[in-house]
Scaffold this motif. Structure first.
Motif, mmCIF file in Angstrom:
data_model
loop_
_atom_site.group_PDB
_atom_site.id
_atom_site.type_symbol
_atom_site.label_atom_id
_atom_site.label_comp_id
_atom_site.label_asym_id
_atom_site.label_seq_id
_atom_site.Cartn_x
_atom_site.Cartn_y
_atom_site.Cartn_z
ATOM 1 N N GLY B 37 0.871 -1.154 -0.151
ATOM 2 C CA GLY B 37 -0.066 -0.139 0.022
ATOM 3 C C GLY B 37 0.750 1.398 0.127
ATOM 4 O O GLY B 37 0.579 2.306 -0.556
ATOM 5 N N SER B 302 -9.894 -4.403 2.731
ATOM 6 C CA SER B 302 -8.965 -3.975 1.735
ATOM 7 C C SER B 302 -7.917 -2.990 2.493
ATOM 8 O O SER B 302 -8.008 -2.631 3.704
ATOM 9 N N LEU B 303 -6.706 -2.800 1.900
ATOM 10 C CA LEU B 303 -5.781 -1.933 2.479
ATOM 11 C C LEU B 303 -5.791 -0.848 1.630
ATOM 12 O O LEU B 303 -5.938 -0.886 0.301
ATOM 13 N N VAL B 304 -5.821 0.359 2.109
ATOM 14 C CA VAL B 304 -6.087 1.845 1.675
ATOM 15 C C VAL B 304 -5.112 2.831 1.856
ATOM 16 O O VAL B 304 -4.893 2.936 3.155
ATOM 17 N N ALA B 305 -4.254 3.500 1.219
ATOM 18 C CA ALA B 305 -3.528 4.169 1.588
ATOM 19 C C ALA B 305 -4.087 5.720 1.552
ATOM 20 O O ALA B 305 -5.136 5.909 0.983
ATOM 21 N N ASP B 306 -3.242 6.593 2.211
ATOM 22 C CA ASP B 306 -3.718 8.153 2.199
ATOM 23 C C ASP B 306 -3.550 8.306 0.659
ATOM 24 O O ASP B 306 -3.130 8.137 -0.176
#
Lengths: 402, 382
Positions: B37, B302-306
């Protein structure tokens, strides 16, 4: 090497109307918008406007702010010449003193300003959320041949009496001030952002210091003196987003406006005017199966197993299964345990919300200014109930009420 | 010496196993492949080193290193801007005698003069295709306790499919398994085909700097290439080579499928915790805004980034920084790298999208778990 304009940010305020949130930190260090602190806005504005020399005047609870600013690298303000400097009051050969007022704070740091031999000094407030190009303001100041300019916002006439107003002529030259008048003659509210010609600033600060009756405040003392002496004072109309987040409800409201950039006017998604901040360095956020997130902003390190609606979650917030977060501002590293219900509130950094507890409530119409607040690090016990108007500074035991 | 400082330097080989993930290294190298991510593979090793007090790190690069250099910059995010030590990137041809290397012997030979100039007692050498939170302090302790000349970190795990079926036709991609008697290595096997858990080398070595210089000078003069095969294996009888078992969580990238699977594995909260709950993991700061989940979006597992903006539906995905998912779009089991923009009403499954891809509205892309579709960086799917 001379600098054309140096910025001084007044960041000493206690922000007592933010109650529990500013017990241990100065108002400019209060977190905002998911990953920022309030001071990021004036600092980023400076950098984006090309100002590379900034003094930050601190006094109240400066530890968090000092550590946060550090050597200024996140704002690109670690410079060989200039850069960002935190300026606390210091002991001098004679007259050691706390900053007595806003003007005195700048007066005590005149030697800092003289080192850069600036033509102009811009004085900013460390407790406003605003995206502003200070270049435009300086251009206005130069074009008017002003000694002093103040940025103003046009406010609705029926609200004008809540503000400090600038009465101007058709050329925007200031002829009179009105401080929260019953009968406003103007709807131009001062934003507390000033540009001075440095020689003018220097002279008036020295004169003010010599006057034992002065309260050493820009609004009360310096500006009236300038006006009295017929200095060229102008009001610069600023049209973008500006918000004073001095109270719990205005802080909450400004955060909520971040969720609605299309209509509120505060757009943090602007690549041409980035707001810089010191990174939490946390990993990507995880949204579990079964989690619900609807109209929210989340920051790195968040882990969500429950429901988040219309809220802002800062770095490292955990929302356990079955917990519901709604209309809330949840600051960094808060843990919201299973089944907790958190609504219409601000939760301070590092607080823990116990299982099945209830924090805040949806206000009845007309009472939207009621925002429950849980102070930083406070532990709310399981099944505790925190009312919609509560201001919690101390731990609440299991099943407790507040 | 303070407890949190160590008398060691580190050498990282940035191009290890590049040949096994050709699409991902088209314009980069193994060390700078995006992962989890918001990271690049090298971030994990660098961060563990720094958190273990090892501040003198050399990264030997061979080709396609521009993306890595851009990522590392001066080394500030890892606190590697140091007066003594810090980050030292060593490209080929940078000095007389530094050529493109094939194996570790040649690579280390190219920095011999640097090694001679250091004062630290120990040297770590490591590849960059393994992601883990590694306690280098503990390995130094074990090395001293065992009285070893060389320690090799290994993990007891089956040989990955990617290794069993190496893509490379040039025999430069080697892997090693260890036979152990207690912790003493009795045999180093090259490209073994055994099934079931093996003591699979992590290609992470610890030895004394002066011993390494001596080993490499000798081996290089004799025209040797591979440290394990040509230096370590022949000295098994005469020197003490010990194994150091790493028992923590690790992800080893050996081919495209393992790249996909190792990202996806982090969607399991236990795995994620095991990887991130140790030392901090540092990476470059991009000043993205917080991720925005718009009304009507749906995100699950889910993995979500900035910096992401999500309007559509996202299931079992890893989204890197600045990804946009348009309204009515449904993505499932995808890895989407930084700043890729997917317009509305798309249907995308089992796809790895490299960075800054743009997908026009209404597109459908479908891969399989065993064969994820790969979309190269900057591709426009119109």
């Amino acid at each position: 090497m001379a600098k054309e304009m140096v910025a001084m940010i007044l960041a000493g305020g206690q922000g007592s109307r933010l109650y529990a949130l500013t017990d241990k930190l100065a108002k400019p260090a209060v977190p905002f918008g998911g990953k920022y602190r309030i001071i990021d806005f004036p600092l980023s504005n400076c950098v984006n406007s090309g100002i590379d020399t900034v003094g930050i005047l601190t006094q109240y609870q400066p530890l968090v702010l000092n550590e946060y600013i550090g050597h200024g690298q996140p704002w690109d303000l670690d410079r060989l010449h200039g850069g960002v400097h935190v300026l606390p009051p210091y002991q001098q050969a004679k007259n050691s003193d706390w900053y007595k007022g806003t003007a005195n704070a700048i007066y005590q740091n005149l030697s800092f300003l003289r080192r850069y031999d600036p033509e102009y000094v811009i004085i900013l407030s460390g407790d406003q959320i605003c995206k502003q190009d200070y270049n435009d303001f300086l251009e206005f100041h130069k074009a008017k041949g002003a000694d002093f300019s103040v940025a103003v916002m046009e406010v609705p006439w029926d609200e004008a009496s809540r503000f400090g107003l600038m009465v101007t002529d058709s050329d925007d030259r200031i002829s009179e001030f009105q401080e929260k008048p019953k009968e406003p003659k103007s709807n131009l509210a001062s934003m507390g952002i000033y540009i001075f010609n440095f020689d003018v600033l220097e002279k008036y600060l020295e004169d003010d210091e010599a006057n034992p009756d002065s309260s050493n405040d820009f609004g009360n003392d310096i500006l009236p003196a300038l006006l009295r002496d017929g200095k060229k004072m102008f009001a610069y109309r600023f049209k973008g987003y500006w918000k004073d987040v001095g109270t719990i409800s205005s802080l909450w409201e400004a955060n909520m406006e971040v969720l609605n950039p299309e209509s509120s006017g505060i757009n943090l998604f602007d690549d041409d005017w980035k707001i810089y901040s010191r990174s939490s360095g946390k990993a990507a956020q995880y949204i579990a199966e079964g989690a619900v997130i609807d109209n929210a902003m989340l920051t790195n390190g968040c882990r969500v197993f429950g429901t988040v609606r219309h809220s802002i979650l800062f770095a490292g917030v955990e929302v356990e299964e079955g917990a519901v977060v709604e209309d809330a501002v949840v600051m960094g590293n808060v843990k919201i345990s299973k089944g907790a219900k958190v609504s219409h509130c601000i939760v301070g950094e590092g607080a823990t919300i116990g299982e099945n507890s209830v924090v805040g409530e949806k206000p009845s119409p007309g009472n939207e200014k009621n925002v429950a607040t849980v102070g930083p690090g406070v532990k709310i016990g399981a099944r505790a109930v925190i009312s919609g108007t509560a201001m919690v500074k101390e731990d609440v035991e299991e099943g407790g009420k507040c | 010496m303070l407890k949190n400082k160590h008398d060691a330097i580190a050498v990282i080989f940035a191009n290890s196993y590049d040949n096994e993930v050709p699409s991902l290294v088209n314009e980069r190298l193994m060390a700078s492949i995006p992962f989890a991510g918001r990271y690049r593979l090298v971030d994990f090793t660098l961060s563990s080193l720094v958190d273990c007090g090892i501040n003198n790190v050399s990264i030997i690069v061979k080709k396609n290193y521009r993306s890595l250099m851009r990522h590392l910059g001066s080394g500030r995010p890892w606190d590697l801007v140091r007066k003594n030590g810090g980050l030292n990137i060593v490209p080929p041809y940078a000095e007389k005698g530094i050529k493109v290397y094939n194996g570790r012997v040649e690579a280390v030979a190219s920095i011999l003069e640097f090694l001679k100039g250091c004062k630290e007692q120990y040297v770590f050498m490591t590849d960059s295709n393994i992601v883990c939170n590694f306690d280098f302090t503990d390995m130094i302790r074990a090395h001293i306790d065992s009285g070893a000349d060389v320690s090799i970190a290994y993990k007891n795990e089956p040989i990955p499919y990617g290794f069993m079926n190496l893509q490379s036709t040039q025999a430069t991609d080697l892997y090693y398994t260890l036979d152990l008697d207690g912790n003493r290595v009795t045999s180093i096997n090259t490209n073994s085909k055994e099934y079931g858990p093996q003591n699979l080398s992590m290609n992470l070595y610890l030895t004394e700097r002066e011993k390494l210089i001596e080993q490499i000078e000798k081996a290089y003069a004799q025209g040797h290439i591979f440290y394990e095969r040509d230096v370590l294996a022949p000295m098994i009888e005469t020197s003490k080579i010990c194994g150091y078992e790493f028992k923590g969580y690790s992800a080893r990238i050996t081919d495209m499928v393992s790249y996909f699977e190792e990202n996806m594995k982090l969607l399991n909260p236990d795995n994620f915790k095991n990887l991130f709950d140790g030392f901090n993991v540092y990476t470059t700061v991009r000043d993205d805004n917080p991720a925005r989940y718009c009304s009507g979006s749906k995100v699950s597992n889910s993995l979500v980034a900035d910096g992401c903006v999500i309007e559509g539906e996202v299931d079992n995905c890893v989204l890197f920084r600045g990804v946009h998912v348009g309204k009515g779009t449904h993505i499932r089991n995808c890895i989407v790298m930084q700043d890729t923009v997917i317009a509305g009403n798309c249907d995308i499954e089992y796809t790895i999208m490299d960075k800054e891809v743009s997908v026009a509205s209404g597109k459908s892309i479908k891969g399989e778990r065993t064969f994820p579709v790969f979309v190269p960086a900057f591709k426009q799917i119109l």
